[in-house]
Design a protein around this motif. Structure first.
Motif, PDB file in Angstrom:
ATOM      1  N   VAL A 107      39.811 -46.120  50.414  1.00 16.13           N
ATOM      2  CA  VAL A 107      40.100 -45.258  49.268  1.00 16.13           C
ATOM      3  C   VAL A 107      41.603 -45.178  49.014  1.00 16.13           C
ATOM      4  O   VAL A 107      42.065 -45.223  47.866  1.00 16.13           O
ATOM      5  CB  VAL A 107      39.507 -43.858  49.499  1.00 16.13           C
ATOM      6  N   SER A 108      42.390 -45.083  50.075  1.00 18.04           N
ATOM      7  CA  SER A 108      43.847 -44.997  49.901  1.00 18.04           C
ATOM      8  C   SER A 108      44.409 -46.257  49.256  1.00 18.04           C
ATOM      9  O   SER A 108      45.409 -46.196  48.529  1.00 18.04           O
ATOM     10  CB  SER A 108      44.516 -44.752  51.254  1.00 18.04           C
ATOM     11  N   ASP A 109      43.781 -47.408  49.512  1.00 20.17           N
ATOM     12  CA  ASP A 109      44.241 -48.649  48.885  1.00 20.17           C
ATOM     13  C   ASP A 109      44.037 -48.621  47.375  1.00 20.17           C
ATOM     14  O   ASP A 109      44.832 -49.188  46.618  1.00 20.17           O
ATOM     15  CB  ASP A 109      43.505 -49.851  49.479  1.00 20.17           C
ATOM     16  N   LEU A 110      42.956 -47.980  46.926  1.00 17.34           N
ATOM     17  CA  LEU A 110      42.648 -47.957  45.497  1.00 17.34           C
ATOM     18  C   LEU A 110      43.475 -46.935  44.719  1.00 17.34           C
ATOM     19  O   LEU A 110      43.473 -46.966  43.483  1.00 17.34           O
ATOM     20  CB  LEU A 110      41.160 -47.646  45.284  1.00 17.34           C
ATOM     21  N   LEU A 111      44.156 -46.045  45.407  1.00 14.07           N
ATOM     22  CA  LEU A 111      44.946 -45.019  44.719  1.00 14.07           C
ATOM     23  C   LEU A 111      46.274 -45.623  44.274  1.00 14.07           C
ATOM     24  O   LEU A 111      47.310 -45.479  44.925  1.00 14.07           O
ATOM     25  CB  LEU A 111      45.159 -43.817  45.637  1.00 14.07           C
ATOM     26  N   ILE A 112      46.236 -46.326  43.149  1.00 18.73           N
ATOM     27  CA  ILE A 112      47.410 -47.009  42.604  1.00 18.73           C
ATOM     28  C   ILE A 112      48.143 -46.038  41.680  1.00 18.73           C
ATOM     29  O   ILE A 112      47.550 -45.519  40.729  1.00 18.73           O
ATOM     30  CB  ILE A 112      46.987 -48.266  41.835  1.00 18.73           C
ATOM     31  N   PRO A 113      49.410 -45.757  41.927  1.00 19.34           N
ATOM     32  CA  PRO A 113      50.133 -44.810  41.062  1.00 19.34           C
ATOM     33  C   PRO A 113      50.182 -45.296  39.622  1.00 19.34           C
ATOM     34  O   PRO A 113      50.324 -46.488  39.349  1.00 19.34           O
ATOM     35  CB  PRO A 113      51.532 -44.763  41.687  1.00 19.34           C
ATOM     36  N   SER A 114      50.053 -44.369  38.710  1.00 19.79           N
ATOM     37  CA  SER A 114      50.090 -44.695  37.287  1.00 19.79           C
ATOM     38  C   SER A 114      51.512 -44.533  36.767  1.00 19.79           C
ATOM     39  O   SER A 114      52.133 -43.485  36.941  1.00 19.79           O
ATOM     40  CB  SER A 114      49.138 -43.783  36.505  1.00 19.79           C
ATOM     41  N   LEU A 115      52.031 -45.589  36.139  1.00 12.09           N
ATOM     42  CA  LEU A 115      53.374 -45.560  35.562  1.00 12.09           C
ATOM     43  C   LEU A 115      53.334 -45.697  34.047  1.00 12.09           C
ATOM     44  O   LEU A 115      54.344 -45.977  33.419  1.00 12.09           O
ATOM     45  CB  LEU A 115      54.221 -46.692  36.155  1.00 12.09           C
ATOM     46  N   SER A 116      52.155 -45.504  33.477  1.00 11.92           N
ATOM     47  CA  SER A 116      52.002 -45.668  32.037  1.00 11.92           C
ATOM     48  C   SER A 116      52.582 -44.470  31.297  1.00 11.92           C
ATOM     49  O   SER A 116      52.438 -43.315  31.724  1.00 11.92           O
ATOM     50  CB  SER A 116      50.520 -45.837  31.686  1.00 11.92           C
ATOM     51  N   CYS A 117      53.240 -44.753  30.190  1.00 13.14           N
ATOM     52  CA  CYS A 117      53.777 -43.678  29.353  1.00 13.14           C
ATOM     53  C   CYS A 117      52.700 -43.087  28.447  1.00 13.14           C
ATOM     54  O   CYS A 117      52.893 -42.018  27.860  1.00 13.14           O
ATOM     55  CB  CYS A 117      54.926 -44.209  28.498  1.00 13.14           C
ATOM     56  N   VAL A 118      51.580 -43.777  28.310  1.00  6.65           N
ATOM     57  CA  VAL A 118      50.512 -43.315  27.432  1.00  6.65           C
ATOM     58  C   VAL A 118      49.633 -42.294  28.135  1.00  6.65           C
ATOM     59  O   VAL A 118      49.223 -41.291  27.555  1.00  6.65           O
ATOM     60  CB  VAL A 118      49.670 -44.514  26.947  1.00  6.65           C
ATOM     61  N   SER A 119      49.337 -42.521  29.419  1.00  9.84           N
ATOM     62  CA  SER A 119      48.432 -41.660  30.165  1.00  9.84           C
ATOM     63  C   SER A 119      49.216 -40.746  31.098  1.00  9.84           C
ATOM     64  O   SER A 119      50.251 -41.129  31.648  1.00  9.84           O
ATOM     65  CB  SER A 119      47.445 -42.513  30.971  1.00  9.84           C
ATOM     66  N   ASP A 120      48.700 -39.516  31.274  1.00  9.43           N
ATOM     67  CA  ASP A 120      49.323 -38.544  32.170  1.00  9.43           C
ATOM     68  C   ASP A 120      48.606 -38.451  33.508  1.00  9.43           C
ATOM     69  O   ASP A 120      48.893 -37.554  34.301  1.00  9.43           O
ATOM     70  CB  ASP A 120      49.331 -37.154  31.509  1.00  9.43           C
ATOM     71  N   THR A 121      47.675 -39.339  33.769  1.00  9.42           N
ATOM     72  CA  THR A 121      46.921 -39.284  35.015  1.00  9.42           C
ATOM     73  C   THR A 121      47.800 -39.694  36.190  1.00  9.42           C
ATOM     74  O   THR A 121      48.771 -40.444  36.035  1.00  9.42           O
ATOM     75  CB  THR A 121      45.695 -40.202  34.942  1.00  9.42           C
ATOM     76  N   LEU A 122      47.437 -39.193  37.364  1.00  8.34           N
ATOM     77  CA  LEU A 122      48.214 -39.504  38.562  1.00  8.34           C
ATOM     78  C   LEU A 122      48.009 -40.943  39.011  1.00  8.34           C
ATOM     79  O   LEU A 122      48.937 -41.578  39.521  1.00  8.34           O
ATOM     80  CB  LEU A 122      47.819 -38.550  39.694  1.00  8.34           C
ATOM     81  N   TYR A 123      46.806 -41.468  38.831  1.00  3.22           N
ATOM     82  CA  TYR A 123      46.473 -42.792  39.343  1.00  3.22           C
ATOM     83  C   TYR A 123      46.043 -43.708  38.202  1.00  3.22           C
ATOM     84  O   TYR A 123      45.552 -43.252  37.160  1.00  3.22           O
ATOM     85  CB  TYR A 123      45.362 -42.700  40.392  1.00  3.22           C
ATOM     86  N   ASP A 124      46.228 -44.993  38.442  1.00  2.24           N
ATOM     87  CA  ASP A 124      45.904 -46.009  37.443  1.00  2.24           C
ATOM     88  C   ASP A 124      44.408 -46.320  37.521  1.00  2.24           C
ATOM     89  O   ASP A 124      43.979 -47.188  38.291  1.00  2.24           O
ATOM     90  CB  ASP A 124      46.740 -47.266  37.701  1.00  2.24           C
ATOM     91  N   VAL A 125      43.631 -45.603  36.736  1.00  2.00           N
ATOM     92  CA  VAL A 125      42.185 -45.835  36.733  1.00  2.00           C
ATOM     93  C   VAL A 125      41.837 -47.097  35.953  1.00  2.00           C
ATOM     94  O   VAL A 125      40.762 -47.676  36.141  1.00  2.00           O
ATOM     95  CB  VAL A 125      41.445 -44.617  36.146  1.00  2.00           C
ATOM     96  N   GLY A 126      42.735 -47.543  35.078  1.00  2.00           N
ATOM     97  CA  GLY A 126      42.479 -48.777  34.341  1.00  2.00           C
ATOM     98  C   GLY A 126      42.422 -49.984  35.256  1.00  2.00           C
ATOM     99  O   GLY A 126      41.591 -50.881  35.063  1.00  2.00           O
ATOM    100  N   ALA A 127      43.299 -50.023  36.263  1.00  2.00           N
ATOM    101  CA  ALA A 127      43.278 -51.140  37.213  1.00  2.00           C
ATOM    102  C   ALA A 127      41.984 -51.142  38.017  1.00  2.00           C
ATOM    103  O   ALA A 127      41.383 -52.199  38.247  1.00  2.00           O
ATOM    104  CB  ALA A 127      44.487 -51.054  38.139  1.00  2.00           C
ATOM    105  N   VAL A 128      41.540 -49.967  38.447  1.00  2.00           N
ATOM    106  CA  VAL A 128      40.285 -49.884  39.205  1.00  2.00           C
ATOM    107  C   VAL A 128      39.106 -50.271  38.322  1.00  2.00           C
ATOM    108  O   VAL A 128      38.170 -50.944  38.771  1.00  2.00           O
ATOM    109  CB  VAL A 128      40.108 -48.468  39.777  1.00  2.00           C
ATOM    110  N   SER A 129      39.145 -49.874  37.067  1.00  2.00           N
ATOM    111  CA  SER A 129      38.075 -50.257  36.145  1.00  2.00           C
ATOM    112  C   SER A 129      38.027 -51.769  35.959  1.00  2.00           C
ATOM    113  O   SER A 129      36.944 -52.371  35.922  1.00  2.00           O
ATOM    114  CB  SER A 129      38.285 -49.560  34.800  1.00  2.00           C
ATOM    115  N   ALA A 130      39.197 -52.409  35.871  1.00  2.00           N
ATOM    116  CA  ALA A 130      39.233 -53.870  35.747  1.00  2.00           C
ATOM    117  C   ALA A 130      38.694 -54.543  37.008  1.00  2.00           C
ATOM    118  O   ALA A 130      37.995 -55.565  36.932  1.00  2.00           O
ATOM    119  CB  ALA A 130      40.663 -54.328  35.468  1.00  2.00           C
ATOM    120  N   ILE A 131      38.992 -53.969  38.170  1.00  2.00           N
ATOM    121  CA  ILE A 131      38.472 -54.516  39.426  1.00  2.00           C
ATOM    122  C   ILE A 131      36.948 -54.423  39.453  1.00  2.00           C
ATOM    123  O   ILE A 131      36.252 -55.368  39.857  1.00  2.00           O
ATOM    124  CB  ILE A 131      39.089 -53.771  40.621  1.00  2.00           C
ATOM    125  N   LEU A 132      36.404 -53.297  39.010  1.00  2.00           N
ATOM    126  CA  LEU A 132      34.951 -53.124  39.020  1.00  2.00           C
ATOM    127  C   LEU A 132      34.276 -54.031  37.997  1.00  2.00           C
ATOM    128  O   LEU A 132      33.154 -54.501  38.222  1.00  2.00           O
ATOM    129  CB  LEU A 132      34.608 -51.660  38.750  1.00  2.00           C
TER     130      LEU A 132
END
Length: 624
Positions: free
Chosen positions: A305-330
């Motif tokens: 789980v800790s490996d999947l917690l990728i920090p989000s650096l997007s200016c568009v989203s305010d989320t803490l983690y990059d869920v887009g990358a995990v969605s692409a992986i899935l």
């Protein structure tokens, strides 16, 4: 370290003045050469006989000072070449061979000027000694970076790269090492990214090194050079320096990605996800990130789980983690799932059908709906995932969703998209999914009733364990219908044990108030009626009505009593068989044996009456 001595005469060079060098002889000097602000007073004959460049310059310039701007190796390399021309002893080793060879090439000290000239002797020493020894070959390769263009033209760099790769692939070169990394990885990791990339390409081309070993070398190089961004970019640097550092690290990352071995388990999934995090931070190319996503999906069941917690650096989203990358992986992982045969249904024996109305509104996952389309695009190099690996991925995704559900800025649509990206067969139990729903409801108390219902549609109540059911029955954040469904399926589970698998008939004996709650339409519920019904349901879940023992503890007690009864019935059957055996040995007639069995047997209707006493089902509603 190997070395070679050329010449036999003693050193007679001396400093005549500041920045002036000369040679002590009986003959007056007749040639002045300026190299790096150092003026040399020398003689034409020994130098011009071996240096074609000086021949041409002296013919054009006459008696004026000959200037050699940008001389490779500087004044030190020029003086060594001049000493060779005078026959003075010079020592050549891996430390100074490259500048000497570049200086000799610049001066034209080739076979065309004199037979057995300096350039030929240096090439012979390099090939026969230095490139056959690991430390010497690596030292020569290190020094080529200071004269990269000229070394490329002379072929020095390519010769050193090929020699180092051959030594890596040779089994006779390997020393004894206790390190987890290959014996050569630490030394090669000190090279620049361009030389490292060329060596790794040459090593892979030999085919003699296992891909797992190549992967370990890549990990060692990444640990050496891929930085912690905060550590490698101090605050006192200006924007230009930060941009330059980021560009260098981005190039390094993309080179490492291009060198990843084709074998699936050559590198760990955790290492790939660390590279993906660095790629997001450094802004790597889309091709590099897509390759990392594809490689992670190949071995997603190995991640944490800790490996999947990728920090989000997007200016568009305010989320803490990059869920887009995990969605692409899935999404890429769904291609592997296309090769997996459908898992058998895990529904309760004799329970109601799997329609959304009876399964808590649980919808089919997106990956299951598009599996036929995705199967046509599945990469042939990715091994199909096993059922055990699929379950492991389901637990991994649930753990990831529990963490991201704590984020107040996490949109529900993205949460549901990731939850539904995993096939249904990956979750034999929905306890993890229930924790996701519960965590999200706690982090978003302002959610409307319709949003709560939509969130809970991803939950399959029939796959909850007894512990999760007990918690859900008391959870005031859940919608009323979800709590009713939890109690319904818990009753169906216990009824299946009581009736020996005929749970449909037992489930039909629901009290009238529970059937009324289940039959209500979610869109037409009145708020006040919901509040009253919820109070009744909470009291029912807590076991407030002793006549209708529908609490979770009551169901457990009933199931325990049923198990005890079955054991007693089994013991009675064993006693019947013992009685038959006794009658046969005693010589009793068959009719007597039958009468003895009938005497010891339990009446046919008695088990049903006993079950009815152990399982009281009230037909009336719960008292208000």
């Amino acid at each position: 370290m190997k070395f070679m001595r050329l010449g036999t005469r003693p050193d007679t060079f001396f400093a005549a003045a500041d920045s002036v060098r000369s040679v002590c002889t009986e003959v007056a000097t007749d040639l002045q050469i300026l190299v790096d602000n150092c003026l040399y007073h020398l003689h034409k004959f020994p130098l011009l006989s071996k240096c074609m460049l000086l021949q041409a310059l002296c013919a054009d310039a006459g008696d004026v000072v000959v200037e050699l701007p940008g001389f490779p190796g500087g004044a030190e390399a020029f003086e060594a070449c001049a000493k060779y021309c005078y026959g003075i002893t010079i020592t050549v080793s891996a430390r100074n061979l490259v500048p000497l060879r570049c200086a000799a090439a610049h001066l034209g000290m080739s076979e065309a000027a004199d037979r057995g000239n300096l350039a030929a002797k240096l090439d012979a020493f390099l090939a026969s000694c230095l490139l056959r020894r690991w430390k010497d070959a690596l030292g020569v390769l290190h020094s080529t970076r200071h004269h990269a263009p000229l070394c490329e033209d002379l072929g020095l760099t390519s010769r050193c790269v090929d020699a180092v790769a051959a030594l890596v692939a040779s089994p006779d070169t390997a020393p004894t090492s206790t390190s987890a990394s290959p014996w050569w990885a630490h030394d090669v990791a000190e090279l620049g990214v361009d030389l490292f990339w060329r060596i790794m390409v040459a090593v892979k081309a030999t085919g003699a090194v296992h891909e797992k070993t190549v992967g370990d070398a890549l990990k060692a190089y990444a640990r050496r050079w891929l930085p912690n961004v905060a550590k490698d970019q101090p605050l006192d640097r200006d924007a230009a320096d930060v941009k330059q550092v980021a560009t260098r690290h981005r190039l390094l990352l993309e080179k490492i990605v291009s060198l990843l071995p084709a074998e699936r388990d050559a590198v760990s999934c955790g290492f790939l996800l660390k590279l993906l995090k660095a790629a997001n931070i450094l802004g790597a190319s889309k091709a590099s990130r897509a390759e990392l996503v594809r490689r992670v999906a190949w071995q997603l069941e190995e991640a944490s789980v800790s490996d999947l917690l990728i920090p989000s650096l997007s200016c568009v989203s305010d989320t803490l983690y990059d869920v887009g990358a995990v969605s692409a992986i899935l999404d890429e992982f769904a291609l592997r799932c296309a090769a997996l045969p459908p898992a058998p249904a895990l529904a309760l024996s004799g329970s109601l059908d799997d329609s959304p109305a009876h399964s808590g509104g649980h919808r089919r996952s997106r990956s299951a709906e598009s599996v036929s389309f995705d199967g046509t695009r599945r990469s042939l190099s990715a091994a199909p995932v096993s059922q055990g690996g699929l379950v492991q991925v389901g637990k991994l995704v649930d753990g990831f969703l529990i963490e991201v559900a704590k984020d107040p800025n996490m949109p529900m649509d993205k949460l549901l998209a990731i939850a539904e990206a995993v096939p249904d067969s990956a979750r034999p139990e929905h306890d993890g999914m229930y924790k996701v729903v519960d965590t999200y409801l706690k982090a978003h108390p302002e959610m409307s009733k319709s949003a709560r219902k939509r969130l809970c549609r991803v939950l399959n109540c029939r796959k909850l364990s007894e512990k999760a059911c007990a918690h859900a029955a008391q959870n005031e954040l859940l919608p009323l219908r979800v709590v009713v469904q939890v109690l319904f399926f818990e009753h169906a589970r216990a009824a299946a044990l009581a009736s020996g698998g005929h749970a449909v008939a037992a489930a039909a004996d629901l009290p009238s108030n529970i059937r009324a709650l289940l039959s209500k339409s979610g869109s037409s519920e009145d708020d006040e009626a919901d509040r009253v019904d919820e109070q009744r349901l909470r009291a029912l879940a807590a076991g407030a009505s002793p006549g209708d023992d529908w609490s979770v503890e009551g169901l457990r007690r009933a199931a325990s009593k049923i198990a005890t009864l079955r054991m007693k019935l089994a013991e009675d059957e064993d006693e019947d068989r013992d009685a038959d055996e006794f009658a046969r040995k005693a010589g009793l007639p068959r009719s007597a044996s039958l009468r003895f069995r009938a005497f010891c047997a339990i009446p046919a209707g008695k088990p049903r009456r006993m079950l009815s006493k152990l399982w009281p089902l009230g037909r009336s509603g719960v008292s208000h």
